[in-house]
Design a protein around this motif. Structure first.
Motif, PDB file in Angstrom:
ATOM      1  N   LEU A 129       0.146   5.018   0.553  1.00  0.00           N
ATOM      2  CA  LEU A 129      -0.809   6.063   0.185  1.00  0.00           C
ATOM      3  C   LEU A 129      -0.317   7.444   0.614  1.00  0.00           C
ATOM      4  CD1 LEU A 129      -4.146   4.222   1.007  1.00  0.00           C
ATOM      5  CD2 LEU A 129      -3.396   4.982  -1.253  1.00  0.00           C
ATOM      6  N   VAL A 130       0.307   7.519   1.780  1.00  0.00           N
ATOM      7  CA  VAL A 130       0.871   8.794   2.237  1.00  0.00           C
ATOM      8  C   VAL A 130       1.935   9.279   1.252  1.00  0.00           C
ATOM      9  CG1 VAL A 130       2.283   9.876   4.020  1.00  0.00           C
ATOM     10  CG2 VAL A 130       0.322   8.472   4.671  1.00  0.00           C
ATOM     11  N   LYS A 131       2.749   8.365   0.749  1.00  0.00           N
ATOM     12  CA  LYS A 131       3.780   8.741  -0.231  1.00  0.00           C
ATOM     13  C   LYS A 131       3.137   9.246  -1.522  1.00  0.00           C
ATOM     14  CE  LYS A 131       7.313   5.527   1.458  1.00  0.00           C
ATOM     15  NZ  LYS A 131       8.136   4.315   1.137  1.00  0.00           N
ATOM     16  N   ILE A 132       2.068   8.573  -1.952  1.00  0.00           N
ATOM     17  CA  ILE A 132       1.407   8.966  -3.199  1.00  0.00           C
ATOM     18  C   ILE A 132       0.738  10.330  -3.060  1.00  0.00           C
ATOM     19  CG2 ILE A 132      -0.489   8.388  -4.769  1.00  0.00           C
ATOM     20  CD1 ILE A 132       0.174   5.418  -4.239  1.00  0.00           C
ATOM     21  N   TYR A 133       0.047  10.535  -1.937  1.00  0.00           N
ATOM     22  CA  TYR A 133      -0.655  11.801  -1.715  1.00  0.00           C
ATOM     23  C   TYR A 133       0.290  12.927  -1.312  1.00  0.00           C
ATOM     24  CZ  TYR A 133      -5.452  10.031  -2.081  1.00  0.00           C
ATOM     25  OH  TYR A 133      -6.640   9.516  -2.546  1.00  0.00           O
ATOM     26  N   GLY A 134       1.401  12.556  -0.715  1.00  0.00           N
ATOM     27  CA  GLY A 134       2.342  13.569  -0.252  1.00  0.00           C
ATOM     28  C   GLY A 134       2.054  14.075   1.144  1.00  0.00           C
ATOM     29  N   TYR A 135       1.026  13.533   1.757  1.00  0.00           N
ATOM     30  CA  TYR A 135       0.692  13.888   3.143  1.00  0.00           C
ATOM     31  C   TYR A 135      -0.332  12.878   3.659  1.00  0.00           C
ATOM     32  CZ  TYR A 135      -3.993  15.764   2.090  1.00  0.00           C
ATOM     33  OH  TYR A 135      -5.313  15.912   1.735  1.00  0.00           O
ATOM     34  N   MET A 136      -0.637  12.963   4.964  1.00  0.00           N
ATOM     35  CA  MET A 136      -1.625  12.081   5.570  1.00  0.00           C
ATOM     36  C   MET A 136      -2.961  12.821   5.658  1.00  0.00           C
ATOM     37  SD  MET A 136      -3.106   9.578   7.030  1.00  0.00           S
ATOM     38  CE  MET A 136      -1.948   8.255   7.383  1.00  0.00           C
ATOM     39  N   PRO A 137      -3.940  12.501   4.817  1.00  0.00           N
ATOM     40  CA  PRO A 137      -5.222  13.209   4.847  1.00  0.00           C
ATOM     41  C   PRO A 137      -6.174  12.756   5.946  1.00  0.00           C
ATOM     42  CG  PRO A 137      -5.229  11.582   3.105  1.00  0.00           C
ATOM     43  CD  PRO A 137      -3.852  11.567   3.688  1.00  0.00           C
ATOM     44  N   LEU A 138      -5.965  11.562   6.489  1.00  0.00           N
ATOM     45  CA  LEU A 138      -6.885  11.054   7.510  1.00  0.00           C
ATOM     46  C   LEU A 138      -6.789  11.881   8.784  1.00  0.00           C
ATOM     47  CD1 LEU A 138      -6.376   7.184   7.170  1.00  0.00           C
ATOM     48  CD2 LEU A 138      -8.155   8.608   6.121  1.00  0.00           C
ATOM     49  N   GLN A 139      -7.944  12.219   9.331  1.00  0.00           N
ATOM     50  CA  GLN A 139      -8.014  12.968  10.580  1.00  0.00           C
ATOM     51  C   GLN A 139      -8.823  12.182  11.614  1.00  0.00           C
ATOM     52  OE1 GLN A 139      -9.244  17.104  10.106  1.00  0.00           O
ATOM     53  NE2 GLN A 139      -8.578  17.113   7.961  1.00  0.00           N
TER      54      GLN A 139
END
Length: 266
Positions: free
Chosen positions: A246-256
Motif C-alpha cells: 500500500l505504501v508503494k501504491i500511495y507513494g508514502y505512508m499515510p498512517l499516523q
C-alpha cells in the motif's frame, strides 16, 4: 465487487442501519407451493413457481427506506407485515453513521452509544474498539503489529468500528491494484480502509474506544466452524506485506500514530 472486499470479512452490520425483521415477526409459508386459482379458474390446483429450473417459495422481500417519520412508517410496516406473501422486511434508515463488526464480537449497547455520542462531534474520525499499530524497520520497510507501539495506535479494526458512510465511496474509488492485493491474500481490507481514511483526512485515523466492562470481546472460540482469518498460517505476515504494498501504491505512508482514547470514565 469492490464493496464486498471490505465487507466480506467484517460481516457488515449496518447498525444505522439496515435491520432485517426476521421470521418471528413476519408470517412464513409452511411449504414451497401454495394453492392458487389457475387461469382456468380451478381453485384447487396447486401452482408451483420455478426460477432457473429451481422451485421458488412464492414470497418476496420488502425493502422500506425511511427517515424520521416513525408515525407513518409504523402504518406502512404493519401493512406489509400482515401480508402472507411477505417473507422478510428490510428497513433502512438514512443515517450517516455506519457500525461495522466482525461476526464474533459481543458488545453492549451502552458502549455503542458512548462511542456514537462523541463521533457525532467528530464524524470524519473512525471510532474502533480494536486498535493496532505499524512500525518502521531499519531496512526502510514497515511491519504490522497486533497491538500498540509505546501506547500509540495507527490502525482501527472493524471489531467493531463506527465510521461515516462517505468512506465507503472513498473505498470503492481506490485503484484496482489494491483490490487485487486483497483478493490475493484474502486479507487486509480493513488496513485498506485505514489507508483510505488517513490519506483523505491527512490525519490520524480516529479514536480507540475502551469498552466499559468485560462483556465486550471475541467469541470465536465458541464456533464449531472456521476459527477466524487471524488463525490462518501467514495471517500477520500478509498484513505486513499489505502495509508495504500500500505504501508503494500511495507513494508514502499515510498512517499516523495517535493517543486518542475514549476511556471507561467518559
Amino acid at each position: 465487487m469492490k464493496l464486498r472486499l471490505f465487507l466480506y470479512v467484517s460481516c457488515l452490520v449496518l447498525v444505522v442501519f439496515v435491520i432485517v425483521i426476521t421470521t418471528s415477526i413476519i408470517p412464513q409459508f409452511r411449504s414451497s407451493t401454495f394453492n392458487a386459482a389457475s387461469a382456468k379458474g380451478d381453485q384447487n390446483q396447486t401452482e408451483k413457481y420455478y426460477f432457473n429450473g429451481m422451485r421458488e417459495r412464492p414470497g418476496f422481500t420488502v425493502i422500506i427506506m425511511t427517515h424520521n417519520r416513525n408515525d407513518i412508517f409504523k402504518i406502512v410496516f404493519e401493512n406489509y407485515a400482515n401480508m402472507e406473501s411477505v417473507e422478510k422486511i428490510i428497513v433502512q434508515w438514512h443515517n450517516n453513521a455506519v457500525w461495522v463488526s466482525d461476526d464474533d464480537i459481543i458488545i453492549l449497547e451502552s458502549d455503542i452509544l458512548r462511542a456514537y455520542s462523541l463521533w457525532k462531534w467528530m464524524p470524519n474520525q473512525l471510532f474502533g474498539f480494536t486498535c493496532r499499530a505499524h512500525s518502521f524497520r531499519e531496512d526502510g520497510s514497515y511491519q504490522y503489529h497486533a497491538g500498540f507501539i509505546e501506547g500509540k495506535f495507527s490502525i482501527l479494526l472493524p471489531a467493531p468500528l463506527l465510521l461515516h458512510r462517505q468512506y465507503f465511496s472513498v473505498f470503492n474509488s481506490l485503484p484496482e491494484s489494491i483490490f487485487s492485493m486483497v483478493d490475493k491474500y484474502q486479507n487486509c481490507e480493513d488496513i485498506v480502509m485505514n489507508f483510505a481514511v488517513a490519506n483523505a483526512t491527512k490525519d490520524a485515523v480516529g479514536v480507540c474506544v475502551i469498552a466499559q466492562n468485560g462483556k465486550y470481546g471475541k467469541i470465536d472460540g465458541r464456533s464449531k466452524g472456521d476459527k477466524g482469518l487471524k488463525r490462518r498460517k501467514g495471517h500477520y505476515l500478509h498484513r505486513t506485506i499489505c502495509l508495504n504494498e500500500l505504501v508503494k501504491i500511495y507513494g508514502y505512508m499515510p498512517l499516523q500514530y495517535s493517543e486518542n482514547y475514549l476511556n471507561r470514565q467518559i
